[in-house]
Design a protein around this motif. Structure first.
Motif, short mmCIF file in Angstrom:
data_model
loop_
_atom_site.label_atom_id
_atom_site.label_comp_id
_atom_site.label_asym_id
_atom_site.label_seq_id
_atom_site.Cartn_x
_atom_site.Cartn_y
_atom_site.Cartn_z
N UNK A 237 8.48 114.08 128.13
CA UNK A 237 7.24 113.72 127.43
C UNK A 237 6.97 114.70 126.29
N UNK A 238 7.17 115.99 126.54
CA UNK A 238 6.94 117.00 125.52
C UNK A 238 7.91 116.82 124.35
N UNK A 239 9.17 116.53 124.66
CA UNK A 239 10.16 116.33 123.61
C UNK A 239 9.82 115.10 122.77
N UNK A 240 9.38 114.02 123.41
CA UNK A 240 9.02 112.80 122.69
C UNK A 240 7.81 113.04 121.80
N UNK A 241 6.79 113.71 122.33
CA UNK A 241 5.59 113.98 121.55
C UNK A 241 5.79 115.00 120.46
N UNK A 242 6.73 115.93 120.67
CA UNK A 242 6.97 116.99 119.70
C UNK A 242 6.65 118.34 120.32
N UNK A 243 7.65 119.22 120.40
CA UNK A 243 7.45 120.53 121.02
C UNK A 243 6.34 121.30 120.30
N UNK A 244 5.35 121.72 121.07
CA UNK A 244 4.26 122.49 120.48
C UNK A 244 3.11 121.66 119.95
N UNK A 276 13.34 108.43 129.67
CA UNK A 276 14.48 109.16 129.10
C UNK A 276 15.19 108.32 128.04
N UNK A 277 15.20 106.99 128.20
CA UNK A 277 15.75 106.12 127.17
C UNK A 277 14.92 106.24 125.89
N UNK A 278 13.59 106.25 126.05
CA UNK A 278 12.70 106.42 124.90
C UNK A 278 12.94 107.78 124.24
N UNK A 279 13.16 108.81 125.05
CA UNK A 279 13.41 110.14 124.51
C UNK A 279 14.66 110.15 123.64
N UNK A 280 15.72 109.51 124.10
CA UNK A 280 16.97 109.47 123.33
C UNK A 280 16.74 108.74 122.01
N UNK A 281 16.04 107.61 122.06
CA UNK A 281 15.79 106.84 120.84
C UNK A 281 14.96 107.65 119.85
N UNK A 282 13.92 108.32 120.35
CA UNK A 282 13.06 109.13 119.47
C UNK A 282 13.85 110.27 118.84
N UNK A 283 14.67 110.93 119.63
CA UNK A 283 15.45 112.05 119.09
C UNK A 283 16.45 111.59 118.04
N UNK A 284 16.98 110.40 118.19
CA UNK A 284 17.91 109.87 117.20
C UNK A 284 17.21 109.55 115.88
N UNK A 285 15.96 109.07 115.99
CA UNK A 285 15.21 108.67 114.79
C UNK A 285 14.44 109.85 114.20
N UNK A 286 13.78 110.62 115.05
CA UNK A 286 12.93 111.73 114.61
C UNK A 286 13.15 112.91 115.54
N UNK A 287 14.12 113.76 115.25
CA UNK A 287 14.48 114.85 116.17
C UNK A 287 13.32 115.79 116.52
N UNK A 288 12.34 115.93 115.66
CA UNK A 288 11.22 116.83 115.93
C UNK A 288 10.19 116.21 116.86
N UNK A 289 10.36 114.94 117.23
CA UNK A 289 9.39 114.26 118.08
C UNK A 289 8.40 113.46 117.24
N UNK A 290 7.64 112.60 117.91
CA UNK A 290 6.74 111.70 117.20
C UNK A 290 5.66 112.46 116.42
N UNK A 291 5.16 113.54 116.99
CA UNK A 291 4.08 114.29 116.34
C UNK A 291 4.50 115.71 115.95
N UNK A 292 5.78 116.01 116.12
CA UNK A 292 6.26 117.35 115.80
C UNK A 292 6.55 117.53 114.33
#
Length: 295
Positions: A237-244, A276-292
């Motif tokens: 969840x943290x990775x998807x949202x953006x670390x920090x 985890x599937x969503x996490x992989x997709x987000x990292x491929x599109x936006x490595x910093x996360x959705x709000x990172x």
């Protein structure tokens, strides 16, 4: 029987409620992780163990001191937060100038020690923690039955998340915290005690995890392993949202809880992996996360 997309209404809204409750815990735990990482740059692997500790402290306050749920809701986060302050001063502060990998390994070791101590002291079987009398029962909404305590968990979690966001983003203390993450040397030159800010921030992050543990105690059995599996999802969840990202942690936590609930309705086999599937997709599109923010 009323149907929506071929699914009974009661089943659909029931799973959405469960997803919202899970999202409430995801949001609280990921919020604490985001705060700690944002200032200390430490990936706190002990967060799941701290969540479990919060539940155990509530159980011990009730069984050893006779302090009920409402008292534990205040005291447990404070007690665990003070434990976090001691850990930061005695352990984490000593490796502050070393590679971040040392912090990860140290907190991972702390998690194993904490879980081992509680497992040796109380065993692996769950310990019951009763719902407070004021929150027993529920409301018949017509399309589903809403337990009062479940509704309280969502409201309490959302309130704690919004209050934390307000402190960090809209107060002078929050401004000091955000400035210290960017340039601690300059902030210290203005007479601000940066090490104290770091210590209090770590304690506050652990206090949020303990609050989640107290809220979870009446729903799940209090046991030493209750945070072991949850923390893996929370890191996702943290990775998807953006670390920090504080706002990203809150929004993503609740949203992914609902997505998980919907997946259990329409494709149960994927409910354990959808995040985890969503996490992989987000990292491929936006490595910093959705709000990172990009480095």
């Amino acid at each position: 029987m009323t149907m929506i997309f071929g699914v009974p209404t009661v089943a659909l809204f029931g799973q959405l409620l469960l997803g919202l409750i899970n999202g409430a815990f995801y949001a609280l735990l990921s919020l604490g992780l985001a705060i700690i990482f944002g200032l200390l740059r430490i990936v706190n692997f002990s967060h799941g163990a701290i969540y479990m500790m919060g539940a155990f402290v509530a159980w011990m306050l009730l069984n050893y001191l006779g302090i009920g749920y409402w008292g534990a809701l205040v005291l447990a986060p404070v007690i665990v937060g003070l434990f976090g302050v001691a850990c930061e001063r005695l352990l984490l502060a000593r490796i502050a100038n070393l590679d971040h990998l040392y912090g990860l390994l140290l907190t991972f070791g702390m998690a194993l020690i904490i879980q081992g101590l509680f497992r040796n002291g109380y065993g692996s079987s769950g310990l019951p923690y009763a719902i407070p009398p004021a929150l027993t029962g529920g409301q018949n909404l017509g399309f589903m039955f809403l337990p009062n305590y479940r509704a309280w968990v969502v409201v309490a979690s959302l309130t704690a998340c919004l209050a934390t966001w307000f402190v960090v983003e809209r107060t002078r203390l929050g401004a000091y915290l955000r400035a210290a993450t960017e340039n601690p040397t300059l902030v210290g030159a203005f007479g601000i005690n940066v090490p104290l800010l770091v210590t209090l921030t770590y304690g506050a992050g652990l206090g949020l995890a303990a609050l989640a543990g107290v809220l979870a105690a009446p729903i799940y059995s209090v046991n030493p392993n209750m945070g072991a599996d949850l923390i893996i999802v929370v890191f996702a969840v943290v990775v998807i949202g953006g670390m920090g990202s504080i706002l990203g942690s809150v929004i993503t936590g609740f949203a992914l809880g609902l997505v998980e609930g919907l997946t259990k309705v329409f494709y149960p086999e994927a409910s354990a992996t959808v995040i985890f599937v969503i996490m992989v997709i987000v990292l491929l599109i936006k490595p910093a996360g959705l709000f990172g923010k990009e480095a």
